[in-house]
Design a protein around this motif. Structure first.
Motif, PDB file in Angstrom:
ATOM      1  N   GLY A 175     -19.516  -9.592 -30.199  1.00 19.81           N
ATOM      2  CA  GLY A 175     -19.134 -10.516 -29.142  1.00 19.81           C
ATOM      3  C   GLY A 175     -18.026 -11.481 -29.497  1.00 19.81           C
ATOM      4  O   GLY A 175     -17.628 -12.297 -28.662  1.00 19.81           O
ATOM      5  N   LYS A 176     -17.495 -11.418 -30.713  1.00 15.06           N
ATOM      6  CA  LYS A 176     -16.424 -12.318 -31.136  1.00 15.06           C
ATOM      7  C   LYS A 176     -15.136 -11.534 -31.365  1.00 15.06           C
ATOM      8  O   LYS A 176     -15.161 -10.433 -31.916  1.00 15.06           O
ATOM      9  N   THR A 177     -14.029 -12.126 -30.951  1.00 16.62           N
ATOM     10  CA  THR A 177     -12.726 -11.506 -31.169  1.00 16.62           C
ATOM     11  C   THR A 177     -12.246 -11.825 -32.573  1.00 16.62           C
ATOM     12  O   THR A 177     -12.191 -12.990 -32.976  1.00 16.62           O
ATOM     13  N   ARG A 178     -11.925 -10.784 -33.306  1.00 17.37           N
ATOM     14  CA  ARG A 178     -11.449 -10.940 -34.682  1.00 17.37           C
ATOM     15  C   ARG A 178     -10.014 -10.452 -34.768  1.00 17.37           C
ATOM     16  O   ARG A 178      -9.630  -9.494 -34.100  1.00 17.37           O
ATOM     17  N   SER A 179      -9.237 -11.107 -35.604  1.00 18.71           N
ATOM     18  CA  SER A 179      -7.815 -10.781 -35.683  1.00 18.71           C
ATOM     19  C   SER A 179      -7.419 -10.329 -37.080  1.00 18.71           C
ATOM     20  O   SER A 179      -8.063 -10.668 -38.073  1.00 18.71           O
ATOM     21  N   SER A 180      -6.339  -9.570 -37.128  1.00 15.39           N
ATOM     22  CA  SER A 180      -5.790  -9.080 -38.392  1.00 15.39           C
ATOM     23  C   SER A 180      -4.783 -10.084 -38.936  1.00 15.39           C
ATOM     24  O   SER A 180      -4.623 -11.186 -38.409  1.00 15.39           O
ATOM     25  N   ALA A 181      -4.083  -9.669 -39.966  1.00 14.97           N
ATOM     26  CA  ALA A 181      -2.895 -10.402 -40.395  1.00 14.97           C
ATOM     27  C   ALA A 181      -1.877 -10.387 -39.264  1.00 14.97           C
ATOM     28  O   ALA A 181      -1.962  -9.573 -38.342  1.00 14.97           O
ATOM     29  N   ILE A 182      -0.925 -11.294 -39.319  1.00  8.41           N
ATOM     30  CA  ILE A 182       0.187 -11.285 -38.363  1.00  8.41           C
ATOM     31  C   ILE A 182       1.313 -10.457 -38.966  1.00  8.41           C
ATOM     32  O   ILE A 182       1.699 -10.656 -40.118  1.00  8.41           O
ATOM     33  N   TYR A 183       1.815  -9.517 -38.189  1.00  6.50           N
ATOM     34  CA  TYR A 183       2.893  -8.638 -38.635  1.00  6.50           C
ATOM     35  C   TYR A 183       4.173  -9.033 -37.914  1.00  6.50           C
ATOM     36  O   TYR A 183       4.222  -9.034 -36.685  1.00  6.50           O
ATOM     37  N   THR A 184       5.199  -9.381 -38.671  1.00 13.11           N
ATOM     38  CA  THR A 184       6.474  -9.789 -38.096  1.00 13.11           C
ATOM     39  C   THR A 184       7.487  -8.676 -38.273  1.00 13.11           C
ATOM     40  O   THR A 184       7.766  -8.251 -39.395  1.00 13.11           O
ATOM     41  N   VAL A 185       8.012  -8.192 -37.169  1.00 15.68           N
ATOM     42  CA  VAL A 185       8.961  -7.082 -37.182  1.00 15.68           C
ATOM     43  C   VAL A 185      10.370  -7.637 -37.027  1.00 15.68           C
ATOM     44  O   VAL A 185      10.653  -8.389 -36.097  1.00 15.68           O
ATOM     45  N   LYS A 186      11.239  -7.270 -37.954  1.00 15.23           N
ATOM     46  CA  LYS A 186      12.642  -7.676 -37.893  1.00 15.23           C
ATOM     47  C   LYS A 186      13.511  -6.444 -38.068  1.00 15.23           C
ATOM     48  O   LYS A 186      13.252  -5.620 -38.940  1.00 15.23           O
ATOM     49  N   ALA A 187      14.544  -6.332 -37.267  1.00 11.81           N
ATOM     50  CA  ALA A 187      15.441  -5.190 -37.380  1.00 11.81           C
ATOM     51  C   ALA A 187      16.243  -5.292 -38.662  1.00 11.81           C
ATOM     52  O   ALA A 187      16.625  -6.379 -39.092  1.00 11.81           O
ATOM     53  N   ASP A 188      16.482  -4.148 -39.283  1.00 20.62           N
ATOM     54  CA  ASP A 188      17.335  -4.084 -40.465  1.00 20.62           C
ATOM     55  C   ASP A 188      18.779  -4.067 -39.988  1.00 20.62           C
ATOM     56  O   ASP A 188      19.264  -3.067 -39.474  1.00 20.62           O
ATOM     57  N   ARG A 189      19.469  -5.179 -40.155  1.00 23.97           N
ATOM     58  CA  ARG A 189      20.820  -5.296 -39.608  1.00 23.97           C
ATOM     59  C   ARG A 189      21.816  -4.387 -40.314  1.00 23.97           C
ATOM     60  O   ARG A 189      22.909  -4.156 -39.820  1.00 23.97           O
ATOM     61  N   GLY A 190      21.433  -3.865 -41.475  1.00 27.44           N
ATOM     62  CA  GLY A 190      22.338  -2.969 -42.181  1.00 27.44           C
ATOM     63  C   GLY A 190      22.238  -1.539 -41.706  1.00 27.44           C
ATOM     64  O   GLY A 190      22.962  -0.678 -42.168  1.00 27.44           O
ATOM     65  N   LYS A 191      21.298  -1.281 -40.785  1.00 34.82           N
ATOM     66  CA  LYS A 191      21.099   0.075 -40.287  1.00 34.82           C
ATOM     67  C   LYS A 191      21.111   0.046 -38.765  1.00 34.82           C
ATOM     68  O   LYS A 191      21.288  -0.990 -38.138  1.00 34.82           O
ATOM     69  N   ASP A 192      20.910   1.199 -38.184  1.00 33.49           N
ATOM     70  CA  ASP A 192      20.828   1.299 -36.735  1.00 33.49           C
ATOM     71  C   ASP A 192      19.533   0.645 -36.280  1.00 33.49           C
ATOM     72  O   ASP A 192      18.445   1.165 -36.509  1.00 33.49           O
ATOM     73  N   ALA A 193      19.633  -0.504 -35.640  1.00 36.16           N
ATOM     74  CA  ALA A 193      18.441  -1.268 -35.270  1.00 36.16           C
ATOM     75  C   ALA A 193      17.570  -0.541 -34.262  1.00 36.16           C
ATOM     76  O   ALA A 193      16.409  -0.880 -34.077  1.00 36.16           O
ATOM     77  N   SER A 194      18.113   0.468 -33.597  1.00 39.27           N
ATOM     78  CA  SER A 194      17.309   1.188 -32.613  1.00 39.27           C
ATOM     79  C   SER A 194      16.353   2.173 -33.268  1.00 39.27           C
ATOM     80  O   SER A 194      15.420   2.652 -32.638  1.00 39.27           O
TER      81      SER A 194
END
Length: 215
Positions: A175-194
């Motif tokens: 009955g309790k909501t549990r959370s994971s670590a926070i994952y931060t996604v950043k594009a690699d500007r040296g590559k094709d960000a898509s």
């Protein structure tokens, strides 16, 4: 005699080409907390359990073709894939290894601790793995709190191409909501960000989820 004599040789070749065997012969195993686990790997030649292994694991060799992995006092940290392989293998790659996945459910630690931090090469992987295969997991944007649609695999995590931002995995336990670590996604500007999305991870205790403030 020639035909009859060739059959045993063929059987020996087939046996020697077979992958290692893990006992119990199961794709996955759900184990209670604090239990002991014994996994026996055997093959037609020398086998070893692939490192790294957890601190509470030891390997006992009965002979060079058999290696027993013993885990004492199992915990959520033992939720992982365990792989046994031939030490010296020249055959097909798919015959080199055998694998079993261990789940150790823990209501207080619903997501398996990760062994990596900082930047990773997991381009399309948010690796929040539940310790109980029966728990349902959703992925949310930390900023908007909206659910992010993506396929989830309990032995891997969420797979997809994720825009820059911070994400958290959530599951409901007792009955309790549990959370994971926070994952931060950043594009690699040296590559094709898509196509390239390295994942940075910042840790958050797996406690009852609180709604994050604005980022």
């Amino acid at each position: 005699k020639l035909a009859g004599g060739n059959a045993p040789a063929l059987n020996r070749y087939e046996n020697e080409s077979s992958p290692p065997l893990i006992h119990p012969d199961l794709p996955e195993l759900v184990v209670k907390r604090h239990a002991s686990i014994n996994l026996t790997c055997s093959g037609t030649r020398a086998v070893s359990w692939v490192p790294p292994l957890s601190d509470n694991a030891v390997v006992k060799r009965e002979d060079h073709r058999t290696a027993v992995l013993m885990i004492k006092d199992a915990s959520a940290a033992n939720t992982e894939a365990l792989v046994c392989e031939y030490d010296d293998w020249q055959g097909a790659e798919e015959d080199k290894q055998a694998e079993i996945y261990i789940f150790v459910p823990d209501p207080e630690i619903p997501f398996a601790p990760e062994n990596v931090s900082g930047e990773t090469d997991l381009l399309t992987d948010i690796p929040c793995r539940v310790t109980n295969p029966d728990w349902h997991v959703v992925l949310r944007s930390v900023h908007s709190r909206t659910e992010v649609p993506a396929p989830y695999f309990n032995k891997i995590g969420f797979l997809g191409t994720f825009p820059e931002g911070s994400y958290v995995c959530e599951t409901t336990v007792n009955g309790k909501t549990r959370s994971s670590a926070i994952y931060t996604v950043k594009a690699d500007r040296g590559k094709d960000a898509s196509t390239s999305w390295p994942v940075w991870m910042t840790w958050k205790s797996s406690a009852e989820c609180q709604t994050p403030g604005p980022m």
